[in-house]
Design a protein around this motif. Structure first.
Motif, short mmCIF file in Angstrom:
data_model
loop_
_atom_site.label_atom_id
_atom_site.label_comp_id
_atom_site.label_asym_id
_atom_site.label_seq_id
_atom_site.Cartn_x
_atom_site.Cartn_y
_atom_site.Cartn_z
N GLU A 107 0.74 -1.20 0.02
CA GLU A 107 0.02 0.09 -0.12
C GLU A 107 0.80 1.27 -0.11
O GLU A 107 0.64 2.28 -0.68
CB GLU A 107 -0.94 0.13 1.15
N ALA A 108 1.98 1.33 0.61
CA ALA A 108 2.77 2.33 0.81
C ALA A 108 3.51 2.74 -0.58
O ALA A 108 3.64 4.02 -1.10
CB ALA A 108 4.00 2.03 1.79
N ASP A 109 3.89 1.76 -1.20
CA ASP A 109 4.60 2.03 -2.90
C ASP A 109 3.50 2.57 -3.67
O ASP A 109 3.82 3.43 -4.36
CB ASP A 109 4.91 0.53 -3.27
N ILE A 110 2.28 2.00 -3.55
CA ILE A 110 1.23 2.29 -4.26
C ILE A 110 0.61 3.93 -3.96
O ILE A 110 0.62 4.77 -5.05
CB ILE A 110 -0.15 1.58 -4.44
N ALA A 111 0.59 4.28 -2.74
CA ALA A 111 0.40 5.71 -2.26
C ALA A 111 1.40 6.56 -2.81
O ALA A 111 1.16 7.63 -3.13
CB ALA A 111 0.16 5.72 -0.79
N LEU A 112 2.75 6.19 -2.58
CA LEU A 112 3.74 7.00 -3.11
C LEU A 112 3.73 7.46 -4.69
O LEU A 112 3.98 8.27 -5.04
CB LEU A 112 5.27 6.23 -2.52
N ARG A 113 3.25 6.29 -5.31
CA ARG A 113 3.29 6.24 -6.91
C ARG A 113 2.36 7.45 -7.34
O ARG A 113 2.23 7.90 -8.26
CB ARG A 113 3.23 4.98 -7.41
N GLU A 114 0.92 7.35 -6.53
CA GLU A 114 0.04 8.05 -6.86
C GLU A 114 0.02 9.54 -6.26
O GLU A 114 -0.92 10.42 -6.78
CB GLU A 114 -1.30 7.54 -6.22
N ARG A 115 1.10 10.00 -5.47
CA ARG A 115 1.28 11.19 -5.03
C ARG A 115 1.48 12.16 -6.11
O ARG A 115 2.42 11.90 -6.86
CB ARG A 115 2.23 11.30 -3.90
N THR A 116 1.06 13.33 -6.03
CA THR A 116 1.41 14.53 -7.09
C THR A 116 2.18 15.40 -6.70
O THR A 116 2.76 15.32 -5.52
CB THR A 116 0.02 15.25 -7.57
N ASP A 117 2.73 16.36 -7.48
CA ASP A 117 3.82 17.40 -7.10
C ASP A 117 2.96 18.49 -6.09
O ASP A 117 3.60 18.77 -5.21
CB ASP A 117 4.04 18.20 -8.28
N ALA A 118 1.52 18.50 -6.37
CA ALA A 118 0.97 19.67 -5.17
C ALA A 118 1.30 18.78 -3.85
O ALA A 118 1.37 19.52 -2.78
CB ALA A 118 -0.43 19.47 -5.50
N ASP A 119 0.79 17.64 -3.48
CA ASP A 119 0.76 17.07 -2.36
C ASP A 119 2.41 16.98 -1.82
O ASP A 119 2.63 17.25 -0.70
CB ASP A 119 0.64 15.43 -2.40
N GLU A 120 3.65 16.95 -2.60
CA GLU A 120 4.88 17.16 -2.21
C GLU A 120 4.90 18.38 -1.77
O GLU A 120 5.56 18.54 -0.69
CB GLU A 120 5.76 16.99 -3.37
N ASP A 121 4.41 19.55 -2.36
CA ASP A 121 4.64 20.83 -2.02
C ASP A 121 3.93 21.06 -0.44
O ASP A 121 4.41 21.84 0.31
CB ASP A 121 4.10 21.94 -2.89
#
Length: 184
Positions: A107-121
């Motif tokens: 689940e953590a790999d999938i959530a990390l792959r689906e994260r966008t640049d806005a979430d990173e900011d």
């Protein structure tokens, strides 16, 4: 020093194939890649060793071989053997549990792959406001909680250390402490 171009090409191919195989999801391919990297490292040390010479014993004449690359090669062989034994045990246990040696996404790999640049900011901006206000690591403490006390600040503490007068060889005995003087 004469280095064989064939050894250099074989070493480069082994390194490239080893890195490529280690990037796969299959643990068996990771093991094969690690073994290729170990053999490429041994070839690198063989190339670095240079021209073979006599054994470095006392009293031998002529060119002597360098024992350091030989020791490093033995160390690389032992490390490769130990890590490949660990990987074999890991592959065996993975096969026992799941009948496969492929590493799956969780689940953590999938959530990390689906994260966008806005979430990173947004995640980067969360910690900035608290960092400006903090002056110390201690909560509700304005100064450091460690206080250095001097003996002269506390009259209730009795100093039982020897006197500060230096001992000289003309004295019959070393100076007595305050407790011994009070007893006499």
């Amino acid at each position: 020093m004469d280095v064989s171009l064939t050894l250099i090409i074989v070493m480069a191919i082994l390194f490239a194939c080893g890195v490529y195989a280690m990037l796969e999801r299959s643990l068996t391919r990771v093991l094969i890649g690690f073994l290729l990297l170990g053999n490429a490292t041994n070839l690198l040390l063989l190339i670095v060793m240079g021209v073979p010479g006599n054994a470095p014993f006392f009293g031998t004449e002529g060119t002597l071989s360098d024992p350091l690359p030989q020791a490093l090669t033995l160390t690389a062989i032992v490390i490769t053997f130990a890590v490949s034994a660990f990987l074999l045990a890991l592959i065996y246990r993975s096969w026992q549990l799941g009948q496969a040696d492929t590493v799956e996404d969780d689940e953590a790999d999938i959530a990390l792959r689906e994260r966008t640049d806005a979430d990173e900011d947004v995640m980067d901006d969360e910690g900035d406001a608290e960092d400006e206000e903090a002056t110390t690591d201690f909560v509700d403490v304005r100064t450091s909680p460690i206080t250095v006390l001097q003996m002269r600040d506390h009259a209730s503490i009795r100093d039982d250390a020897p006197m500060d007068r230096p001992w000289s060889p003309t004295d019959s005995a070393p100076p007595a402490s305050d407790d011994e003087e009070d007893r006499t």
